[in-house]
Motif scaffolding. Structure first.
Motif, mmCIF file in Angstrom:
data_model
loop_
_atom_site.group_PDB
_atom_site.id
_atom_site.type_symbol
_atom_site.label_atom_id
_atom_site.label_comp_id
_atom_site.label_asym_id
_atom_site.label_seq_id
_atom_site.Cartn_x
_atom_site.Cartn_y
_atom_site.Cartn_z
ATOM 1 N N ALA A 287 -1.395 7.102 -2.174
ATOM 2 C CA ALA A 287 0.059 6.947 -2.057
ATOM 3 C C ALA A 287 0.462 6.058 -0.889
ATOM 4 N N LEU A 288 -0.453 5.771 0.029
ATOM 5 C CA LEU A 288 -0.098 5.016 1.225
ATOM 6 C C LEU A 288 0.401 3.610 0.903
ATOM 7 N N VAL A 289 0.017 3.075 -0.250
ATOM 8 C CA VAL A 289 0.448 1.726 -0.624
ATOM 9 C C VAL A 289 1.967 1.648 -0.773
ATOM 10 N N ALA A 290 2.628 2.794 -1.006
ATOM 11 C CA ALA A 290 4.083 2.812 -1.171
ATOM 12 C C ALA A 290 4.825 2.805 0.164
ATOM 13 N N VAL A 291 4.114 2.966 1.272
ATOM 14 C CA VAL A 291 4.761 2.931 2.584
ATOM 15 C C VAL A 291 5.244 1.507 2.862
ATOM 16 N N PRO A 292 6.489 1.319 3.283
ATOM 17 C CA PRO A 292 7.012 -0.036 3.516
ATOM 18 C C PRO A 292 6.165 -0.824 4.509
ATOM 19 N N ASP A 293 6.049 -2.123 4.265
ATOM 20 C CA ASP A 293 5.260 -2.984 5.146
ATOM 21 C C ASP A 293 5.837 -3.055 6.554
ATOM 22 N N THR A 294 7.108 -2.704 6.707
ATOM 23 C CA THR A 294 7.732 -2.745 8.033
ATOM 24 C C THR A 294 7.167 -1.669 8.957
ATOM 25 N N ILE A 295 6.528 -0.668 8.390
ATOM 26 C CA ILE A 295 5.874 0.364 9.211
ATOM 27 C C ILE A 295 4.476 -0.133 9.535
ATOM 28 N N GLY A 296 4.272 -0.518 10.786
ATOM 29 C CA GLY A 296 3.033 -1.171 11.190
ATOM 30 C C GLY A 296 1.834 -0.249 11.236
ATOM 31 N N TYR A 297 0.681 -0.874 11.433
ATOM 32 C CA TYR A 297 -0.574 -0.126 11.452
ATOM 33 C C TYR A 297 -0.624 0.897 12.588
ATOM 34 N N ARG A 298 -0.109 0.528 13.767
ATOM 35 C CA ARG A 298 -0.165 1.448 14.905
ATOM 36 C C ARG A 298 0.612 2.726 14.598
ATOM 37 N N THR A 299 1.791 2.582 14.005
ATOM 38 C CA THR A 299 2.606 3.747 13.652
ATOM 39 C C THR A 299 1.890 4.622 12.629
ATOM 40 N N ARG A 300 1.288 3.987 11.635
ATOM 41 C CA ARG A 300 0.560 4.750 10.614
ATOM 42 C C ARG A 300 -0.626 5.494 11.224
ATOM 43 N N TRP A 301 -1.337 4.775 12.106
ATOM 44 C CA TRP A 301 -2.515 5.345 12.755
ATOM 45 C C TRP A 301 -2.129 6.574 13.582
ATOM 46 N N VAL A 302 -1.137 6.424 14.442
ATOM 47 C CA VAL A 302 -0.735 7.526 15.321
ATOM 48 C C VAL A 302 -0.180 8.699 14.519
ATOM 49 N N ALA A 303 0.630 8.408 13.510
ATOM 50 C CA ALA A 303 1.216 9.489 12.702
ATOM 51 C C ALA A 303 0.138 10.276 11.961
ATOM 52 N N GLY A 304 -0.805 9.549 11.357
ATOM 53 C CA GLY A 304 -1.879 10.230 10.629
ATOM 54 C C GLY A 304 -2.744 11.071 11.544
ATOM 55 N N ALA A 305 -3.122 10.506 12.700
ATOM 56 C CA ALA A 305 -3.995 11.223 13.633
ATOM 57 C C ALA A 305 -3.285 12.413 14.273
ATOM 58 N N ALA A 306 -1.990 12.269 14.561
ATOM 59 C CA ALA A 306 -1.235 13.385 15.131
ATOM 60 C C ALA A 306 -1.153 14.540 14.142
ATOM 61 N N GLY A 307 -0.890 14.218 12.874
ATOM 62 C CA GLY A 307 -0.869 15.254 11.843
ATOM 63 C C GLY A 307 -2.223 15.914 11.687
ATOM 64 N N LEU A 308 -3.284 15.112 11.787
ATOM 65 C CA LEU A 308 -4.643 15.648 11.685
ATOM 66 C C LEU A 308 -4.924 16.615 12.832
ATOM 67 N N THR A 309 -4.479 16.258 14.023
ATOM 68 C CA THR A 309 -4.711 17.122 15.192
ATOM 69 C C THR A 309 -3.967 18.448 15.064
ATOM 70 N N LEU A 310 -2.708 18.379 14.696
ATOM 71 C CA LEU A 310 -1.894 19.599 14.606
ATOM 72 C C LEU A 310 -2.410 20.555 13.536
#
Length: 425
Positions: A287-310
């Motif tokens: 489903a990640l392909v549907a995320v708008p291109d305006t959301i950069g890699y750093r934001t995706r990386w931090v959001a995914g890793a933060a969710g993984l940690t919690l």
């Protein structure tokens, strides 16, 4: 109001177009390629847990199993990037043919060493060979897509999402298959099945026409290529740290679910428990392909890793296989997007001529992490048991998040992906 409606319709059209990119993949590669590449990587997902369950069953020690798994993982780490570099220079076909045949032989040697009561050093050597010879199907498949895409950002993004989804599906099916075979027969049979699969589909992947695509697309890289690997390494420092953390997460989680299964008197369900992690991961990676291109890699990386940690923190509160399975299902939702992003970041930093080196470096970092995680968590499991062992994957998830926070604010996803074939060393 009309502008909002138009904006919503445009967003819907963009999302539909993003998912439509998946439909172009079979046309680019040929329909037979998709199932071949899928089945070719299945043995890789079976071997790690297969070794852990087999050695646990034959020695009665999760720590010994963790060390054997670490030996296999270190073998992959030591020679995975070598495969990528050789594939960049010689082409994928000869490298994959040799690796597939050697890997099948190594699986048989591991079974003979474990079931024959061989010295642990001999067993570790066989496991090291198993890991060292593992065909780098996932990494080299990504290189093929990059070469086939003709610099189309959205299609490359779809391909990376598809590859991570396939990885997750195989990491569901592989451990599940090990669990079913170990329960119905024995862990030794599971490794022998993996040997049969790598002989059949590993060779089919090597011989498929797409193996020539990277060679056709590779362009000379500006400057000297003789020292290309160190330069690639410098570019990939933070993605490599992130991949290392993901690997520690995987390896320690495998040890954790093995400890929980052993404590419950059901060692064979370890593979099934671990497979739960990949269900949500596969869905969110796709489903990640549907995320708008305006959301950069750093934001995706931090959001995914933060969710993984919690979510990983919740594993410390579980009691028994049932509760652990429920939590792992949620944890998995954040694994897929994190992996997709890390591979995309890595791909954006190198040209096609060195994509094989870069992708196998990322895979090797992941495998080093698996080795560290399995060894450390195996020792913790023997001393403290579950759920204390899940402190290790929690710390690993936090490391992934920290690497993301340290990464520079780069361009948006689509723009970065374009750089896959245009960035000079």
């Amino acid at each position: 109001m009309p502008s909002r409606i138009a904006e919503a319709m445009n967003q819907s059209s963009t999302t539909a177009g993003a998912f439509a990119a998946y439909r172009s993949l079979p046309a680019l590669s040929g329909r037979a390629y998709l199932p071949i590449a899928f089945l070719a990587r299945l043995p890789f997902s079976m071997n790690t847990l297969g070794v852990m369950v087999l050695v646990t069953a034959t020695t009665g020690s999760v720590a010994a199993a963790g060390l054997s798994t670490a030996a296999a993982s270190l073998g992959t780490a030591a020679f995975g990037a070598v495969q990528g570099k050789l594939a960049d220079r010689l082409g994928q076909r000869p490298v994959l043919i040799v690796a597939s045949m050697l890997n099948a032989v190594a699986a048989v040697l591991v079974v003979l060493a474990a079931t024959g009561g061989a010295h642990r050093a001999v067993l570790a050597a066989a496991c090291f060979l198993l890991g060292a010879s593992a065909p780098q199907v996932g990494a080299l498949a990504r290189v093929r897509w990059i070469a086939l895409m003709h610099d189309e950002p959205q299609t490359i993004g779809a391909a990376m999402g598809y590859e991570s989804t396939v990885d997750e599906i195989t990491f569901v099916l592989g451990p599940a298959l090990v669990g079913v075979i170990a329960t119905a027969g024995s862990p030794a049979i599971a490794l022998l099945v993996a040997a049969g699969l790598v002989t059949t589909f590993g060779l089919a992947f090597a011989l498929h026409p797409t193996a020539n695509a990277p060679t056709r697309r590779a362009r000379p890289v500006s400057g000297s290529t003789r020292h290309g690997s160190p330069r690639v390494l410098r570019r990939l420092v933070l993605p490599l740290v992130g991949m290392l953390g993901v690997g520690v997460f995987f390896g320690s989680t495998q040890a954790g679910v093995t400890a929980v299964a052993e404590a419950a008197g059901q060692a064979g369900i370890a593979g099934l428990l671990y497979a739960v992690l990949g269900v949500g991961s596969a869905i969110t990676a796709l489903a990640l392909v549907a995320v708008p291109d305006t959301i950069g890699y750093r934001t995706r990386w931090v959001a995914g890793a933060a969710g993984l940690t919690l979510t990983t923190a919740a594993t410390l509160l579980t009691d028994g296989p049932g509760q652990l399975a429920a939590v792992l299902a949620v944890v998995g939702l954040f694994v897929g997007p994190t992996l997709v992003t890390l591979f995309s970041v890595g791909g954006s930093l190198v040209p096609v001529a060195q994509a094989g080196t870069a992708m196998t470096m990322l895979v090797s970092a992941n495998v080093v992490g698996v080795a560290l995680g399995a060894a450390v968590a195996g020792s913790v499991a023997d001393q403290a048991g579950a759920p204390a062992v899940f402190v290790v994957p929690l710390m690993a998830a936090a490391l992934v998040a920290a690497a993301g926070l340290l990464s520079p604010r780069g361009p948006a996803g689509a723009t970065s992906t374009t750089e896959v074939t245009s960035t000079s060393m």
